[in-house]
Write a protein that holds these residues in place. Structure first.
Motif, PDB file in Angstrom:
ATOM      1  N   SER A 134       0.833  -1.205   0.000  1.00 49.31           N
ATOM      2  CA  SER A 134       0.000   0.000   0.000  1.00 49.31           C
ATOM      3  C   SER A 134       0.872   1.261   0.000  1.00 49.31           C
ATOM      4  O   SER A 134       0.502   2.277  -0.608  1.00 49.31           O
ATOM      5  CB  SER A 134      -0.934   0.009   1.211  1.00 49.31           C
ATOM      6  N   TYR A 167      -6.928   4.213  -2.565  1.00 50.80           N
ATOM      7  CA  TYR A 167      -6.444   3.039  -3.306  1.00 50.80           C
ATOM      8  C   TYR A 167      -5.413   2.248  -2.503  1.00 50.80           C
ATOM      9  O   TYR A 167      -5.340   1.028  -2.617  1.00 50.80           O
ATOM     10  CB  TYR A 167      -5.859   3.463  -4.654  1.00 50.80           C
ATOM     11  N   ILE A 279      -6.907  -1.653  -9.197  1.00 51.82           N
ATOM     12  CA  ILE A 279      -5.956  -0.589  -9.510  1.00 51.82           C
ATOM     13  C   ILE A 279      -6.248  -0.004 -10.887  1.00 51.82           C
ATOM     14  O   ILE A 279      -6.189   1.211 -11.098  1.00 51.82           O
ATOM     15  CB  ILE A 279      -4.517  -1.134  -9.465  1.00 51.82           C
ATOM     16  N   ILE A 282      -8.647   3.190 -11.848  1.00 51.19           N
ATOM     17  CA  ILE A 282      -8.302   4.611 -11.885  1.00 51.19           C
ATOM     18  C   ILE A 282      -8.261   5.115 -13.322  1.00 51.19           C
ATOM     19  O   ILE A 282      -8.579   6.274 -13.608  1.00 51.19           O
ATOM     20  CB  ILE A 282      -6.961   4.887 -11.160  1.00 51.19           C
TER      21      ILE A 282
END
Length: 292
Positions: A134, A167, A279, A282
């Motif tokens: 992360s 995210y 992911i 986006i």
């Protein structure tokens, strides 16, 4: 996956904003390279310490001790870390924040301690790996947004950084669950090496039920995020429901009855795909906003 994730956020999100970023394109590529080199060093040292466990869990995939000697593996580990940290030191000075170089040293040190001792502690290793993944999202904002903050653009940049935080939280949740699933998959080899993973501590069946319950956290979080922030973006909502929510629901159904090592391996792979498509969303968001 690591490099792809960072490239997607830079070129598919930050570079599309009407702002001047802290790093030029080639400098950002160096940041990605630095992250990948340090991560690769982490994999090398992990393979060095896991030789006996890997010989039991996945003998066909063992590299250290077979394809490469342990001595050469250590040389590779040092070289990868030195190169990664050196690039990080250079980039930190480029943006006028030399103290940021300590981040790269800290990550490299954490990966070493993870491989040598932390992974043997109950849930600690799982949390460390999920946090490091992360953080690889957040570091994009740290190097591209923080150096250019001023009074005029503070609110805009704070909003962009908050999206990166969202995210990174998603990446943490999915990867944390995946690490536990991998522990279930490797329970036999880990037990023989005296490791204290969650499946060893409370048993495989109870752990699968805990994973099932934990899966509700990212599921409800994603649904809430869609309803609160993405609802006007029709294509994004459809994408998230088909490529993230539906696979996550499928995972929850399968984890409840999973028993064999192959089943847990397949579920671990499924979580990796969920992370990948999550992911990738986006890009869909950026594209859908242009249509409005």
């Amino acid at each position: 996956m690591l490099a792809f994730m960072q490239l997607v956020f830079f070129y598919g999100f930050l570079a599309l904003q009407n702002i001047s970023l802290g790093l030029k394109d080639w400098q950002f590529i160096l940041l990605v390279l630095s992250t990948v080199l340090i991560a690769a060093a982490g994999y090398v040292i992990n393979n060095i310490f896991d030789q006996e466990t890997d010989n039991f869990n996945k003998p066909k995939n063992v590299i250290v001790g077979k394809s490469i000697s342990e001595t050469n593996a250590y040389y590779s580990y040092v070289a990868l870390n030195v190169a990664g940290v050196a690039i990080g030191f250079y980039l930190s000075n480029v943006i006028g924040k030399p103290g940021f170089a300590s981040l790269f040293i800290l990550i490299a040190a954490t990966l070493y301690f993870y491989a040598s001792s932390l992974k043997q502690m109950l849930l600690i290793g799982n949390i460390i790996v999920a946090l490091l993944l992360s953080f690889s999202v957040l570091i994009i904002g740290v190097f591209n947004l923080y150096p250019i903050v001023n009074i005029e653009n503070q609110s805009v940049l704070a909003n962009l950084f908050s999206i990166l935080i969202d995210y990174s939280v998603f990446a943490f949740m999915i990867n944390f669950i995946r690490e536990i699933v991998k522990d279930i998959e490797d329970i036999s080899g880990d037990y023989n090496q005296g490791m204290n993973t969650l499946p060893i501590f409370i048993g495989k069946q109870k752990t699968t039920k805990i994973v099932f319950v934990l899966s509700f956290i990212p599921l409800f979080s994603i649904l809430y995020y869609i309803k609160t922030y993405l609802f006007p973006l029709v294509y994004v909502c459809l994408y998230m429901l088909v490529f993230v929510v539906a696979p996550l629901l499928f995972f929850m159904v399968k984890i409840w009855t999973a028993e064999s090592q192959k089943q847990f391996h397949n579920l671990s792979t499924l979580l990796k795909w969920i992370l990948f498509f999550g992911i990738l969303s986006i890009l869909i968001i950026s594209w859908n906003r242009k249509l409005l």
